[in-house]
Design a protein around this motif. Structure first.
Motif, PDB file in Angstrom:
ATOM      1  N   LEU A 100     -27.474  16.367  13.436  1.00  0.00           N
ATOM      2  CA  LEU A 100     -26.436  17.390  13.489  1.00  0.00           C
ATOM      3  C   LEU A 100     -25.994  17.575  14.931  1.00  0.00           C
ATOM      4  O   LEU A 100     -26.840  17.619  15.832  1.00  0.00           O
TER       5      LEU A 100
ATOM      6  N   ILE B 203     -29.750  18.560   2.946  1.00  0.00           N
ATOM      7  CA  ILE B 203     -30.061  19.026   4.299  1.00  0.00           C
ATOM      8  C   ILE B 203     -30.893  20.299   4.235  1.00  0.00           C
ATOM      9  O   ILE B 203     -31.876  20.459   4.959  1.00  0.00           O
ATOM     10  N   ILE B 204     -30.519  21.205   3.338  1.00  0.00           N
ATOM     11  CA  ILE B 204     -31.270  22.455   3.182  1.00  0.00           C
ATOM     12  C   ILE B 204     -32.707  22.151   2.763  1.00  0.00           C
ATOM     13  O   ILE B 204     -33.647  22.779   3.248  1.00  0.00           O
TER      14      ILE B 204
ATOM     15  N   LEU C  24     -22.138  16.514  10.850  1.00  0.00           N
ATOM     16  CA  LEU C  24     -23.296  15.884  10.214  1.00  0.00           C
ATOM     17  C   LEU C  24     -23.184  14.373  10.316  1.00  0.00           C
ATOM     18  O   LEU C  24     -22.145  13.801   9.986  1.00  0.00           O
TER      19      LEU C  24
ATOM     20  N   LEU D 183     -30.904  27.829  12.015  1.00  0.00           N
ATOM     21  CA  LEU D 183     -31.490  26.780  11.173  1.00  0.00           C
ATOM     22  C   LEU D 183     -32.759  27.285  10.487  1.00  0.00           C
ATOM     23  O   LEU D 183     -33.003  26.977   9.315  1.00  0.00           O
TER      24      LEU D 183
ATOM     25  N   LEU E 236     -23.614  20.855   4.528  1.00  0.00           N
ATOM     26  CA  LEU E 236     -25.076  20.797   4.599  1.00  0.00           C
ATOM     27  C   LEU E 236     -25.676  20.388   3.263  1.00  0.00           C
ATOM     28  O   LEU E 236     -26.616  19.596   3.221  1.00  0.00           O
TER      29      LEU E 236
END
Length: 154
Positions: A51, A133-134, A60, A109, A129
């Motif tokens: 990122l 990604i989470i 991203l 984050l 995201l």
């Protein structure tokens, strides 16, 4: 040849594997350089997700691992990051805008690990995201990649 740089923030698994690396820039002025630097670092440490947070933008990058040496790293997309989403920086970083911003991004984050935080994201950021990604944020440990020197330590 570009020397190996250190990202600003890393997300690592329990066994130390790099899950996400983050390059943080206070302003949008050096986005091209930040992307090039992040690509190089991703390739050199074997991390497939990166990122760039530059001012009010989140970009991203992913490595499809189809080619060697980072040639398969591409920009997936970008979204706006409203300043209102970023938590306040730790008191010790006040007075150094770049480190203060980096601290705010790290805290954001860390906050994204909570489901309620994701639901409050603007659509473009939530879509960028995504769940993958989470999920990496949830299973990983978010931390500074290196020391940040506070005024207290000087």
């Amino acid at each position: 040849m570009m020397k190996t740089s250190q990202p600003d923030i890393i997300v690592t698994s329990q066994d130390g594997e790099y899950l996400i690396i983050v390059e943080v820039k206070l302003k949008n002025i050096s986005v091209k350089n930040a992307i090039a630097q992040l690509k190089h670092t991703m390739a050199s440490i074997g991390c497939s997700v990166g990122l760039v947070v530059a001012g009010d933008r989140v970009i991203l990058l992913r490595d499809s691992l189809e080619k060697y040496n980072g040639e398969s790293i591409h920009i997936v997309g970008e979204a706006n990051l409203p300043d209102s989403l970023l938590p306040l920086a730790d008191e010790q970083w006040k007075g150094d805008p770049a480190i203060e911003f980096e601290s705010r991004v790290q805290r954001w984050l860390e906050k994204l690990k909570l489901t309620a935080s994701i639901e409050n994201l603007p659509n473009d950021l939530r879509n960028l995201l995504g769940e993958s990604i989470i999920s990496l944020l949830r299973i990983g440990e978010v931390r500074a990649a290196g020391p940040r020197w506070s005024k207290v330590a000087k």
